[in-house]
Design an enzyme around this catalytic site. Sequence first.
Site, PDB file in Angstrom:
ATOM      1  N   GLU A   9      30.339  48.753  25.583  1.00  0.00           N
ATOM      2  CA  GLU A   9      29.864  48.762  27.747  1.00  0.00           C
ATOM      3  C   GLU A   9      28.859  48.767  28.460  1.00  0.00           C
ATOM      4  OE1 GLU A   9      32.700  48.829  29.313  1.00  0.00           O
ATOM      5  OE2 GLU A   9      34.073  49.225  27.816  1.00  0.00           O
ATOM      6  N   TYR A  49      32.272  53.263  35.948  1.00  0.00           N
ATOM      7  CA  TYR A  49      32.609  52.500  35.270  1.00  0.00           C
ATOM      8  C   TYR A  49      33.074  53.107  34.204  1.00  0.00           C
ATOM      9  CZ  TYR A  49      33.837  48.708  32.611  1.00  0.00           C
ATOM     10  OH  TYR A  49      34.531  48.354  31.623  1.00  0.00           O
ATOM     11  N   ASP A  85      36.446  48.767  36.818  1.00  0.00           N
ATOM     12  CA  ASP A  85      35.119  47.468  37.398  1.00  0.00           C
ATOM     13  C   ASP A  85      36.208  46.515  38.751  1.00  0.00           C
ATOM     14  OD1 ASP A  85      37.488  45.763  36.612  1.00  0.00           O
ATOM     15  OD2 ASP A  85      35.683  44.683  35.076  1.00  0.00           O
ATOM     16  N   CYS A 113      43.571  36.552  37.017  1.00  0.00           N
ATOM     17  CA  CYS A 113      42.720  36.589  38.256  1.00  0.00           C
ATOM     18  C   CYS A 113      41.395  37.184  38.942  1.00  0.00           C
ATOM     19  CB  CYS A 113      44.106  38.747  38.573  1.00  0.00           C
ATOM     20  SG  CYS A 113      43.774  38.274  40.801  1.00  0.00           S
ATOM     21  N   CYS A 142      47.640  31.485  39.021  1.00  0.00           N
ATOM     22  CA  CYS A 142      49.135  31.954  39.951  1.00  0.00           C
ATOM     23  C   CYS A 142      49.641  31.618  38.947  1.00  0.00           C
ATOM     24  CB  CYS A 142      49.471  32.089  41.066  1.00  0.00           C
ATOM     25  SG  CYS A 142      47.805  32.802  42.033  1.00  0.00           S
ATOM     26  N   CYS A 177      50.721  33.870  36.016  1.00  0.00           N
ATOM     27  CA  CYS A 177      50.269  35.716  35.949  1.00  0.00           C
ATOM     28  C   CYS A 177      51.300  36.174  36.228  1.00  0.00           C
ATOM     29  CB  CYS A 177      49.650  35.677  37.763  1.00  0.00           C
ATOM     30  SG  CYS A 177      49.464  37.363  38.261  1.00  0.00           S
ATOM     31  N   CYS A 203      53.520  40.014  43.922  1.00  0.00           N
ATOM     32  CA  CYS A 203      52.011  39.521  44.602  1.00  0.00           C
ATOM     33  C   CYS A 203      51.255  39.798  46.349  1.00  0.00           C
ATOM     34  CB  CYS A 203      50.887  38.746  43.885  1.00  0.00           C
ATOM     35  SG  CYS A 203      49.215  38.681  44.277  1.00  0.00           S
TER      36      CYS A 203
END
Length: 290
Positions: free
Chosen positions: A37, A120, A138, A192, A199, A202, A208
């Site tokens: 991370e 985060y 994030d 995204c 899209c 998605c 959405c």
Amino acid sequence: MTHAAPGDLIVDWYAAAARDLPWRAPGVDAWAVLVSEVMLQQTPVARVEPVWRQWLARWPTPATLAAEPTGEVIRAWGKLGYPRRALRLQAAAAVIAAEHDGVVPDDVDTLESLPGIGSYTARAVACFGYGQRQPVVDTNVRRVVARLVHGRAEALPARASDLGDVAALAPADHDRAVRFSVAVMELGALVCVAGTPRCGVCPVRGVCAWRLAGSPAHDGPARKVQKFAGTDRQVRGRLLDVLRAATGPVEQPELDAVWDDPVQRGRCLDSLLVDGLVVQTDDARFALPG
DNA sequence: AACGCGTGGTC
DNA sequence: TGACCAAGCGT
């Protein structure tokens, strides 16, 4: 008939579409997650992967990293960028070794108190490393929420309500909620995306808010992209590059060669000394910290 | 709260 | 080809 909630759609999409990243493998412990991370803060996956493998092979526990000379840690950070992260990660490892019996804390507040670990990263470790149900926010997640929930083209600046927004999307089931946290990040990273969102593939295109509003363009001010050429960041990078490549202390002229402007060069070298990324030896040479 | 902090890939 | 982008943090 009922419709699947967005969170469930995203979790199911993740099961089919997720990348096979090494820090997501079964049995990867919280320390390995923490290292990944921190490395992934602002650095792309492809560049992190090999370095992460080297680090975990070399320093399998916080105590082993804490015991290493800092110069070795900076050198092993290589060209991931923002090398102060390496310093802070070693400092966090030292706290973990000294105050937590060498065990990465599983409590978000304790994690967040460690150097280099913010909101985060603390939640990412608690969720991905310890299987806790935690909203993990994030830049990818903020972008997904901006579109899916708020109908906006781009993420708003981070704000406290982000955690609640994401938590509200998570499935009720515990295990699925845990997977949702990584799944929604992955959706932002692969589908995204910041540029042209895909899209067509998605899993939540049908619900959405941004699509349903006709995909309106971003209205607010364009966020300015930071310059690099000619900045202190570039000069610091060059100076540190010389020191990383050297086997021992280097003479001042070798550093002077990396940048013409002596004022800027001096300012940058001084800031590296202040940061603790560079030290000056007794004979006025420069080196990575011992 | 806006800014500084590295590096390299992409279109 | 240079603008844009990439799992933030600390001040």
